[in-house]
Enzyme design. Sequence first.
Site, PDB file in Angstrom:
ATOM      1  N   SER A   1       0.856  -1.198   0.000  1.00 49.81           N
ATOM      2  CA  SER A   1       0.000   0.000   0.000  1.00 49.81           C
ATOM      3  C   SER A   1       0.891   1.247   0.000  1.00 49.81           C
ATOM      4  O   SER A   1       2.089   1.162   0.297  1.00 49.81           O
ATOM      5  CB  SER A   1      -0.854  -0.014   1.275  1.00 49.81           C
TER       6      SER A   1
ATOM      7  N   TYR B   1      -4.005  -0.779   9.827  1.00 52.05           N
ATOM      8  CA  TYR B   1      -3.741  -0.938   8.384  1.00 52.05           C
ATOM      9  C   TYR B   1      -2.311  -0.498   8.073  1.00 52.05           C
ATOM     10  O   TYR B   1      -1.570  -1.195   7.376  1.00 52.05           O
ATOM     11  CB  TYR B   1      -4.758  -0.115   7.577  1.00 52.05           C
TER      12      TYR B   1
HETATM   13  P1  NAP Z   1     -11.765  -5.087  -1.923  1.00 52.25           P
HETATM   14  O1  NAP Z   1     -12.524  -4.863  -3.186  1.00 52.25           O
HETATM   15  O2  NAP Z   1     -12.424  -4.841  -0.622  1.00 52.25           O
HETATM   16  O3  NAP Z   1     -11.155  -6.552  -1.977  1.00 52.25           O
HETATM   17  C1  NAP Z   1     -10.553  -7.150  -0.857  1.00 52.25           C
HETATM   18  C2  NAP Z   1     -10.506  -8.644  -1.100  1.00 52.25           C
HETATM   19  O4  NAP Z   1      -9.975  -9.297   0.067  1.00 52.25           O
HETATM   20  C3  NAP Z   1     -11.906  -9.205  -1.322  1.00 52.25           C
HETATM   21  O5  NAP Z   1     -11.866 -10.270  -2.219  1.00 52.25           O
HETATM   22  C4  NAP Z   1     -12.254  -9.700   0.065  1.00 52.25           C
HETATM   23  O6  NAP Z   1     -13.257 -10.661   0.105  1.00 52.25           O
HETATM   24  C5  NAP Z   1     -10.902 -10.278   0.460  1.00 52.25           C
HETATM   25  N1  NAP Z   1     -10.882 -10.550   1.877  1.00 52.25           N
HETATM   26  C6  NAP Z   1     -10.976  -9.679   2.905  1.00 52.25           C
HETATM   27  N2  NAP Z   1     -10.993 -10.324   4.073  1.00 52.25           N
HETATM   28  C7  NAP Z   1     -10.927 -11.654   3.785  1.00 52.25           C
HETATM   29  C8  NAP Z   1     -10.928 -12.837   4.559  1.00 52.25           C
HETATM   30  N3  NAP Z   1     -11.027 -12.804   5.896  1.00 52.25           N
HETATM   31  N4  NAP Z   1     -10.858 -14.031   3.938  1.00 52.25           N
HETATM   32  C9  NAP Z   1     -10.789 -14.092   2.586  1.00 52.25           C
HETATM   33  N5  NAP Z   1     -10.791 -13.000   1.782  1.00 52.25           N
HETATM   34  C10 NAP Z   1     -10.869 -11.800   2.387  1.00 52.25           C
HETATM   35  O7  NAP Z   1     -10.497  -4.159  -1.898  1.00 52.25           O
HETATM   36  P2  NAP Z   1      -9.253  -3.981  -2.882  1.00 52.25           P
HETATM   37  O8  NAP Z   1      -9.031  -2.533  -2.953  1.00 52.25           O
HETATM   38  O9  NAP Z   1      -9.418  -4.761  -4.123  1.00 52.25           O
HETATM   39  O10 NAP Z   1      -8.117  -4.595  -1.956  1.00 52.25           O
HETATM   40  C11 NAP Z   1      -7.246  -5.635  -2.362  1.00 52.25           C
HETATM   41  C12 NAP Z   1      -5.904  -5.434  -1.672  1.00 52.25           C
HETATM   42  O11 NAP Z   1      -5.341  -4.230  -2.151  1.00 52.25           O
HETATM   43  C13 NAP Z   1      -5.996  -5.305  -0.161  1.00 52.25           C
HETATM   44  O12 NAP Z   1      -4.885  -5.966   0.431  1.00 52.25           O
HETATM   45  C14 NAP Z   1      -5.886  -3.807   0.049  1.00 52.25           C
HETATM   46  O13 NAP Z   1      -5.373  -3.476   1.308  1.00 52.25           O
HETATM   47  C15 NAP Z   1      -4.925  -3.444  -1.053  1.00 52.25           C
HETATM   48  N6  NAP Z   1      -4.901  -2.034  -1.446  1.00 52.25           N
HETATM   49  C16 NAP Z   1      -5.977  -1.440  -2.012  1.00 52.25           C
HETATM   50  C17 NAP Z   1      -5.899  -0.106  -2.399  1.00 52.25           C
HETATM   51  C18 NAP Z   1      -7.038   0.631  -3.060  1.00 52.25           C
HETATM   52  O14 NAP Z   1      -6.914   1.838  -3.301  1.00 52.25           O
HETATM   53  N7  NAP Z   1      -8.129  -0.002  -3.406  1.00 52.25           N
HETATM   54  C19 NAP Z   1      -4.721   0.613  -2.193  1.00 52.25           C
HETATM   55  C20 NAP Z   1      -3.646  -0.028  -1.592  1.00 52.25           C
HETATM   56  C21 NAP Z   1      -3.744  -1.360  -1.238  1.00 52.25           C
HETATM   57  P3  NAP Z   1     -14.779 -10.186   0.406  1.00 52.25           P
HETATM   58  O15 NAP Z   1     -15.318  -9.645  -0.883  1.00 52.25           O
HETATM   59  O16 NAP Z   1     -15.430 -11.444   0.853  1.00 52.25           O
HETATM   60  O17 NAP Z   1     -14.720  -9.140   1.488  1.00 52.25           O
END
Ligand code: NAP
Length: 256
Positions: A148, A161
């Site tokens: 991140s 986080y």
């Molecule tokens: P997202 O759409 O909320 O996706 C998160 C994913 O992680 C979903 O598939 C979610 O499943 C899964 N997950 C969460 N808790 C879980 C658990 N206990 N067991 C299994 N799966 C679980 O968010 P995203 O933005 O795509 O995030 C993906 C990664 O990128 C994360 O590590 C996040 O911290 C990182 N990130 C995102 C951003 C951003 O701007 N979006 C920036 C930096 C880093 P569910 O659908 O079931 O919740």
Amino acid sequence: MSSMFDLDGRKAIVTGANTGIGQGIAVALAKAGADIALVGRSAAEETQSLVRAEGRKATLISADLSSIAPVGDVVDQAVSDLGRVDILVNNAGIIRREDALDFSEDDWDAVVDTNMKTLFFLSQAVGRHMVKWSSQDGARGKIVNIASMLTFQGGIRVPSYTASKSGVGGLTKLLANEWAPKGINVNAIAPGYIATNNTAALQADETRNRQIMERIPEGRWGDPADIGGAAVFLASRAADYVQGHILAVDGGWLAR
Ligand code: NAP
């Protein structure tokens, strides 16, 4: 097409692949030729269809990664479905927001356990196989962690986080140090502001949305597909000499 970026015949695990960045990465790896085990707690049929539309195999593995309990079964299932695991993308993650003065132990544990503890023990379980396979046939294993901007910056109102993603940066380097000589590349991608469920509240807040876009040199939110290309690179032979690197894919955010 055979190129340094070709993943033909490679077998990948992507966690949290039902939506967002995980889905973008799974589809990009499939376009490059990889078969994918989609691991998560929610139905990932949409991603499965998208991967299959690329002519690749996609299997579903149901697991709640908030604890390390399912880790052994996940790896056994992936090896049984795909034959082996060449690529692991540790993408699943959560965020909790609260003032540091009021932050609860539950919000600490939930985020640190999912984002960092499970990432380490799933890497360990997959790494044990990769080390064995690499010593047998020389094929390098590839682990890509999703970090991140808060691997580099402090953030505000997201203490667990920030701690977890800073920890992901440190673990990426530690594992690279230990496993580079054993035939495994360990790197990370640090996404900037990507339009997903995770950032829905920020996108919906008119003021924050404008402030964020004004600060991004590219002038737009990232798309999950923007992360896919970096994942293909780090999972491919093109990155065989890249180790312990945290690749920002942020539209220039950190350059400001
Ligand atoms: P997202 O759409 O909320 O996706 C998160 C994913 O992680 C979903 O598939 C979610 O499943 C899964 N997950 C969460 N808790 C879980 C658990 N206990 N067991 C299994 N799966 C679980 O968010 P995203 O933005 O795509 O995030 C993906 C990664 O990128 C994360 O590590 C996040 O911290 C990182 N990130 C995102 C951003 C951003 O701007 N979006 C920036 C930096 C880093 P569910 O659908 O079931 O919740």
